[in-house]
Design an enzyme around this catalytic site. Structure first.
Site, PDB file in Angstrom:
ATOM      1  N   GLY A 239       0.762  -1.239   0.000  1.00 38.89           N
ATOM      2  CA  GLY A 239       0.000   0.000   0.000  1.00 38.89           C
ATOM      3  C   GLY A 239       0.792   1.288   0.000  1.00 38.89           C
ATOM      4  O   GLY A 239       0.211   2.367  -0.100  1.00 38.89           O
ATOM      5  N   ASP A 240       2.126   1.208   0.090  1.00 38.40           N
ATOM      6  CA  ASP A 240       2.937   2.441   0.119  1.00 38.40           C
ATOM      7  C   ASP A 240       4.322   2.157  -0.455  1.00 38.40           C
ATOM      8  O   ASP A 240       5.338   2.527   0.130  1.00 38.40           O
ATOM      9  CB  ASP A 240       3.039   2.964   1.548  1.00 38.40           C
ATOM     10  CG  ASP A 240       3.490   4.419   1.609  1.00 38.40           C
ATOM     11  OD1 ASP A 240       3.372   5.124   0.586  1.00 38.40           O
ATOM     12  OD2 ASP A 240       3.967   4.850   2.670  1.00 38.40           O
ATOM     13  N   PHE A 241       4.350   1.538  -1.604  1.00 38.65           N
ATOM     14  CA  PHE A 241       5.596   1.118  -2.248  1.00 38.65           C
ATOM     15  C   PHE A 241       6.213   2.335  -2.930  1.00 38.65           C
ATOM     16  O   PHE A 241       5.984   2.604  -4.108  1.00 38.65           O
ATOM     17  CB  PHE A 241       5.264   0.027  -3.275  1.00 38.65           C
ATOM     18  CG  PHE A 241       6.377  -0.956  -3.522  1.00 38.65           C
ATOM     19  CD1 PHE A 241       6.404  -2.172  -2.864  1.00 38.65           C
ATOM     20  CD2 PHE A 241       7.390  -0.673  -4.422  1.00 38.65           C
ATOM     21  CE1 PHE A 241       7.414  -3.096  -3.096  1.00 38.65           C
ATOM     22  CE2 PHE A 241       8.405  -1.571  -4.665  1.00 38.65           C
ATOM     23  CZ  PHE A 241       8.416  -2.791  -3.994  1.00 38.65           C
TER      24      PHE A 241
END
Length: 382
Positions: A239-241
């Site tokens: 979700g936050d790559f």
């Protein structure tokens, strides 16, 4: 030391005016770590963070903590979680569980460490309670450091972007076997499916042209993405790559030849659409690349991703809108958060080039962007 907070607001979304970032000073970290983990800190460096406080620490090679007999030579990351997420012990347990799961599958991620003393709590399983502990209103954890540099610190190359796509796909494939009931119902302002909630914060975008562009993206989301959401493949995602969470490293014999080695920061994990994972990755790698046109970064990331995972026609059909929506989230929430925390320049990381990059990306015809990405992907097949 306070007792475990209630989880009644476990899925509460950030509301305008709410301050959730921990009020912890760098000078307070050594005493905190000594008290909770039995480690003697010799140096502290504050790391970039959005809603949490993160610190890189180096420690003396000896400790009385019976759970940390093999100390990391690279140091540890101390994570003090924001007050909103700290209310949610189920989320913290899920983060620890996912990191331990991926670690067991050979994916290089931070490995949570055990506090010095075991604390029993009735409302959370004992195994997970050993991995985090409360102080004041915030949850504190430490994990061993993944050696290397963050991607943002090195020169971008198409090969690094390709490897970012590969790692994202490999991680998503492994997470197909990861189950967590809590994450299925998690609510988070940063979830792409919550893009419509940006209307609550768009007031922070003062420029009229930028405000209009965000509104166009929100309308496109409602018209083109929402109808297809039930058809998109779903599972657990990071979700936050992004460029601040991707770790690269090089061999001693060739110190300038960097390769992607790890992913960190599991604060935004969720059950969501797989296409959101790749869209988020593409968006962040577009922001500061100077070695190629920003949009081209997407083609190289996709080439790596598609080596391990495929995209359906529906996913291809919404990919451009998903990338734009993540730009909108980052830019709107960055503007809003900076109003709440003036001086935290990290909150403006996306804004420095993001508005211009988004304007160019959003104004380009959709089919032109997709065809360019496909052309780059085909270049890897030769």
């Amino acid at each position: 030391m306070s007792s475990m907070p209630e989880a009644s607001d476990a899925n509460a979304l950030l509301q305008p005016g709410q301050i959730i970032r921990p009020m912890l000073k760098k000078t307070e970290v050594p005493a905190l770590v000594a008290k909770l983990y039995g480690l003697t800190v010799v140096s502290v460096k504050e790391l970039n963070s959005y809603d949490d406080k993160n610190y890189l620490i180096q420690v003396q090679p000896k400790t009385d903590n019976p759970h940390m007999t093999d100390l990391s030579p690279h140091g540890y990351v101390v994570k003090v979680t924001n007050s909103l997420d700290s209310k949610n012990t189920h989320l913290m347990a899920a983060q620890n569980d996912m990191m331990l799961f991926l670690h067991s599958r050979g994916v290089n991620v931070p490995k949570p460490c055990f506090p010095e003393k075991r604390r029993k709590e009735k409302k959370c399983s004992w195994d997970y309670r050993r991995l985090f502990i409360f102080t004041r209103y915030y949850m504190v954890r430490i994990a061993d450091l993944c050696a290397g540099k963050i991607l943002h610190q090195v020169k971008y190359t198409s090969q690094l972007f390709y490897e970012c796509g590969e790692l994202a796909a490999r991680m998503d494939n492994e997470l197909m076997d990861f189950k967590n009931d809590f994450l299925k119902n998690r609510k988070l302002i940063w979830m792409l499916q919550n893009t419509p909630d940006l209307t609550k914060f768009i007031f922070a975008v003062r420029d009229a042209r930028r405000h209009k562009m965000i509104q166009e993206i929100l309308e496109a989301w409602d018209q083109r993405v929402v109808p297809l959401l039930p058809t998109l493949d779903r599972g657990m995602i990071h979700g936050d790559f992004n460029e601040q969470n991707i770790i690269v490293d090089s061999a001693p014999e060739d110190p300038d030849d960097y390769h992607v080695t790890a992913i960190i920061d599991f604060g935004d994990i969720q059950e969501s659409c797989y296409v959101f994972e790749i869209a988020i990755t593409i968006m962040y790698l577009m922001i500061e690349v100077e070695e190629m046109p920003p949009s081209d970064a997407g083609g190289h990331v996709l080439a790596g991703y598609l080596k391990h995972r495929s995209l359906s026609e529906a996913e291809w059909g919404v990919l451009r809108e998903c990338v734009a929506a993540r730009f909108a989230q980052s830019l709107v929430m960055g503007a809003y958060s900076y109003e709440q925390d003036p001086g935290n320049e990290y909150l403006l990381t996306t804004a420095r080039r993001g508005w211009d990059v988004l304007a160019t990306f959003w104004s380009a015809p959709k089919e032109e962007i997709l065809e360019r990405w496909r052309k780059i992907i085909r270049s890897y097949e030769k």
